[in-house]
Design a protein around this motif. Structure first.
Motif, short mmCIF file in Angstrom:
data_model
loop_
_atom_site.label_atom_id
_atom_site.label_comp_id
_atom_site.label_asym_id
_atom_site.label_seq_id
_atom_site.Cartn_x
_atom_site.Cartn_y
_atom_site.Cartn_z
N TRP A 77 0.85 -1.19 0.00
CA TRP A 77 0.00 0.00 0.00
C TRP A 77 0.87 1.23 0.00
CZ3 TRP A 77 -0.23 2.12 5.18
CH2 TRP A 77 0.10 1.24 6.19
N TYR A 81 -1.44 5.45 -4.48
CA TYR A 81 -2.67 4.73 -4.80
C TYR A 81 -3.76 4.97 -3.75
CZ TYR A 81 0.46 2.28 -7.94
OH TYR A 81 1.39 1.98 -8.91
N ALA A 82 -3.53 5.91 -2.84
CA ALA A 82 -4.44 6.12 -1.72
C ALA A 82 -5.67 6.93 -2.12
CB ALA A 82 -3.72 6.82 -0.58
N GLN A 141 -6.03 3.24 2.05
CA GLN A 141 -5.93 2.26 0.97
C GLN A 141 -6.82 1.08 1.30
OE1 GLN A 141 -2.98 2.49 -1.31
NE2 GLN A 141 -3.85 0.96 -2.62
#
Length: 161
Positions: A77, A81-82, A141
């Motif tokens: 994570w 990509y959060a 995430q």
């Protein structure tokens, strides 16, 4: 006349496509590809068993991590990509925090881990330091069914006059 021809073609075409060659699960057609219906040899493996086995084999081939600990160690994570969200602290404990959101949006429970960055009024803090009602901007995430907090930026609630 054109409308009548189009209507006839649509009705006949729909009827032709509506007939399923394999029948239904309750009433299978004789031509359905099943070893039980045809009396042919069987591999002994049901279709429901194949998908998960392929998934596990694919994970082992590509080296995908399956445990949360292994995923955290490899940095699965990442902040790029959060997802972002805002809310106010409704409840908290050592492992998670619940944020109430504006309007009719449902509240969100975020899992807090050792790597989660927590600040209160731009100062490093712990989740236990966050007061109830504090405004929070969260980056999180999705990890399986869990929402994992990567970063929690909180500001103290304004005193009521």
């Amino acid at each position: 006349m054109k409308k009548l021809i189009i209507a006839a073609v649509l009705c006949l075409g729909t009827t032709a496509f509506a007939q399923e060659p394999t029948g239904t699960p309750e009433n299978p057609a004789p031509s359905a590809p099943s070893s039980r219906q045809h009396g042919r040899r069987s591999t002994g493996i049901e279709a429901q068993q194949v998908g998960p086995a392929i998934g596990d084999a694919a994970k082992s081939v590509v080296g995908a991590q399956t445990s949360k600990e292994a995923a955290a160690q490899t940095g699965v994570w990442k902040e790029k990509y959060a997802f972002d969200m805002e809310g106010t602290v409704k409840a908290k404990d050592k492992d998670d925090i619940t944020l109430a959101r504006k309007d009719t949006l449902p509240e969100v429970k975020l899992e807090v881990r050792d790597k989660t960055k927590v600040t209160l009024d731009d100062q490093p803090a712990k989740v236990s330091d966050l007061p109830e009602g504090a405004n929070v901007r969260a980056k999180f995430q999705l990890e399986g069914d869990d929402s994992v907090a990567l970063e929690l930026k909180a500001t103290s609630p304004k005193p009521k006059k």
